[in-house]
Write a protein that holds these residues in place. Structure first.
Motif, short mmCIF file in Angstrom:
data_model
loop_
_atom_site.label_atom_id
_atom_site.label_comp_id
_atom_site.label_asym_id
_atom_site.label_seq_id
_atom_site.Cartn_x
_atom_site.Cartn_y
_atom_site.Cartn_z
N ASP A 1 -5.54 14.87 -4.23
CA ASP A 1 -5.35 15.77 -3.09
C ASP A 1 -4.33 15.18 -2.11
N GLY A 2 -4.41 13.88 -1.88
CA GLY A 2 -3.46 13.24 -0.97
C GLY A 2 -2.04 13.28 -1.51
N ALA A 3 -1.90 13.03 -2.82
CA ALA A 3 -0.57 13.05 -3.42
C ALA A 3 0.04 14.44 -3.36
N LEU A 4 -0.79 15.47 -3.62
CA LEU A 4 -0.28 16.84 -3.58
C LEU A 4 0.09 17.25 -2.16
N ALA A 5 -0.68 16.80 -1.18
CA ALA A 5 -0.38 17.13 0.21
C ALA A 5 0.91 16.47 0.67
N ASP A 6 1.21 15.31 0.10
CA ASP A 6 2.39 14.55 0.52
C ASP A 6 3.56 14.72 -0.43
N ALA A 7 3.43 15.62 -1.43
CA ALA A 7 4.50 15.81 -2.41
C ALA A 7 5.76 16.37 -1.73
N PRO A 8 6.97 16.04 -2.27
CA PRO A 8 7.17 15.30 -3.51
C PRO A 8 7.20 13.79 -3.36
N GLY A 9 7.23 13.26 -2.14
CA GLY A 9 7.34 11.81 -2.00
C GLY A 9 6.05 11.09 -2.31
N ALA A 10 4.98 11.47 -1.63
CA ALA A 10 3.63 10.91 -1.84
C ALA A 10 3.57 9.40 -1.65
N VAL A 11 4.57 8.81 -1.01
CA VAL A 11 4.56 7.36 -0.82
C VAL A 11 3.48 6.96 0.18
N ALA A 12 3.26 7.79 1.18
CA ALA A 12 2.29 7.45 2.22
C ALA A 12 0.87 7.37 1.67
N THR A 13 0.58 8.06 0.57
CA THR A 13 -0.78 8.08 0.04
C THR A 13 -1.04 6.96 -0.95
N LEU A 14 -0.02 6.18 -1.30
CA LEU A 14 -0.22 5.08 -2.25
C LEU A 14 -1.15 4.03 -1.65
N THR A 15 -2.11 3.59 -2.45
CA THR A 15 -2.99 2.49 -2.06
C THR A 15 -3.08 1.53 -3.24
N GLY A 16 -3.79 0.43 -3.05
CA GLY A 16 -4.02 -0.47 -4.15
C GLY A 16 -3.18 -1.73 -4.11
N PRO A 17 -3.32 -2.59 -5.11
CA PRO A 17 -2.68 -3.90 -5.07
C PRO A 17 -1.16 -3.86 -5.10
N VAL A 18 -0.56 -2.84 -5.72
CA VAL A 18 0.90 -2.80 -5.77
C VAL A 18 1.48 -2.68 -4.37
N VAL A 19 0.98 -1.73 -3.56
CA VAL A 19 1.55 -1.54 -2.23
C VAL A 19 1.11 -2.64 -1.26
N ARG A 20 0.11 -3.42 -1.66
CA ARG A 20 -0.25 -4.58 -0.85
C ARG A 20 0.52 -5.82 -1.27
N GLY A 21 1.29 -5.72 -2.37
CA GLY A 21 2.00 -6.87 -2.88
C GLY A 21 1.06 -7.93 -3.43
N ASP A 22 -0.08 -7.51 -3.93
CA ASP A 22 -1.14 -8.42 -4.36
C ASP A 22 -1.00 -8.72 -5.85
N ALA A 23 -0.07 -9.62 -6.17
CA ALA A 23 0.21 -9.94 -7.57
C ALA A 23 -0.98 -10.63 -8.23
N GLY A 24 -1.75 -11.38 -7.46
CA GLY A 24 -2.91 -12.05 -8.03
C GLY A 24 -3.94 -11.08 -8.55
N THR A 25 -4.20 -10.02 -7.80
CA THR A 25 -5.15 -9.01 -8.25
C THR A 25 -4.63 -8.31 -9.50
N ILE A 26 -3.34 -8.02 -9.54
CA ILE A 26 -2.75 -7.38 -10.72
C ILE A 26 -2.91 -8.28 -11.93
N ALA A 27 -2.69 -9.58 -11.76
CA ALA A 27 -2.86 -10.52 -12.88
C ALA A 27 -4.30 -10.51 -13.39
N ALA A 28 -5.25 -10.44 -12.47
CA ALA A 28 -6.66 -10.38 -12.87
C ALA A 28 -6.96 -9.11 -13.64
N HIS A 29 -6.37 -7.99 -13.20
CA HIS A 29 -6.54 -6.73 -13.93
C HIS A 29 -6.02 -6.85 -15.36
N LEU A 30 -4.84 -7.39 -15.50
CA LEU A 30 -4.23 -7.53 -16.83
C LEU A 30 -5.11 -8.37 -17.74
#
Length: 294
Positions: free
Chosen positions: A219-248
């Protein structure tokens, strides 16, 4: 009393889409007179959704009606239209409609050569092949393509089926359809993989856990389309490479999900960088952490 401008309709290929679109035209006052379908499921849909239609062969369907819904699989549209042309089934002034998102009117070239009016009308929704879909058509967007002289017919049919038409050039339909598949079908794949990962660690109702998160994200992505950058959350937008490594690391025994995670995380990092949510240094760290598939 029959309203003026009503058409006799035939459905070649009473699958989930064809049977529902035929029923939508019947609800608009058109007369669905004939339908074809090979499978038992198609026969059942004809009986349930098109009760007044005769169940006959495709050639007889085309000879019986003013408007033909050629709702066979995408890759069969051209061949079926050509085969019907070779039998002399098409006639001048007849309306030939396919419902493929991928193709424009070129798929109906053989019908057009026989004098039929080619229309491409694609409803941007998913179909169950039941009466539930009739209400879903209301306010759905229909991508319509047609020669200029008959484009108003395509638009009017979309409106009669309850939809809102948008006009696309034939050449733009593959890109349009790719966008829909990526934004809908691939979301189903991602959610299915996420649910499977949760199930593997003992979560009994992964759908219940994911539902509010997925709904809020979409719903957030559709409301903010086509950019939808403001609705991004999670380790990527936090620059949290350690969490991403743990996910992998946690996904090593799920190679298909691991591959999809890497691909979507890279795409998310690209979006976050272009939208100013992360800087070049954080982006480089994330891409390095994601690595490449073996």
């Amino acid at each position: 009393m029959t309203r003026p401008g009503r058409l006799s309709v035939g459905v070649v290929g009473a699958g989930r889409v064809g049977a529902v679109l035929g029923a939508a035209l019947a609800r608009a006052g058109h007369d669905v007179v004939a339908a074809s379908g090979i499978s038992e499921a198609s026969r059942t849909r004809i009986e349930a959704l098109l009760p007044d239609a005769r169940h006959v062969e495709p050639e007889e369907v085309v000879r019986s009606a003013d408007l033909i819904l050629l709702t066979v699989p995408d890759d069969s549209i051209h061949a079926v239209a050509a085969g019907l042309a070779s039998l002399g089934a098409w006639r001048p002034g007849q309306i030939a409609v396919h419902a493929s998102g991928r193709y424009g009117t070129e798929a109906l070239a053989d019908a057009a050569a026989a004098g039929a009016l080619p229309l491409a009308i694609h409803p941007a929704m998913t179909f169950s092949g039941t009466s539930i879909d009739l209400d879903r058509l209301t306010d759905a967007t229909f991508a319509v393509s047609a020669p200029a002289g008959v484009l108003p017919i395509a638009q009017a049919l979309a409106v009669e089926m309850g939809g809102e038409p948008i006009v696309l050039e034939d050449a733009d339909r593959p890109a349009y359809h790719a966008a829909l598949v990526h934004g809908a079908n691939h979301v189903v794949t991602a959610v299915t993989q996420a649910a499977a990962a949760l199930s593997r660690i003992g979560v009994e109702e992964p759908g219940r856990l994911l539902r509010p998160l997925v709904h809020a994200s979409v719903d957030g992505a559709l409301a903010d389309a086509p950019g939808a950058v403001a609705t991004l959350t999670g380790p990527v937008v936090r620059g949290d490479a350690g969490t991403i490594a743990a996910h992998l690391a946690s996904l090593q025994d799920q190679p298909e999900t691991l591959h999809a995670y890497r691909a979507m995380a890279r795409a998310t990092a690209d979006l976050a960088l272009s939208g100013g949510r992360i800087g070049p240094a954080a982006y480089a760290d994330i891409i390095a952490t994601l690595g490449v598939d073996p």
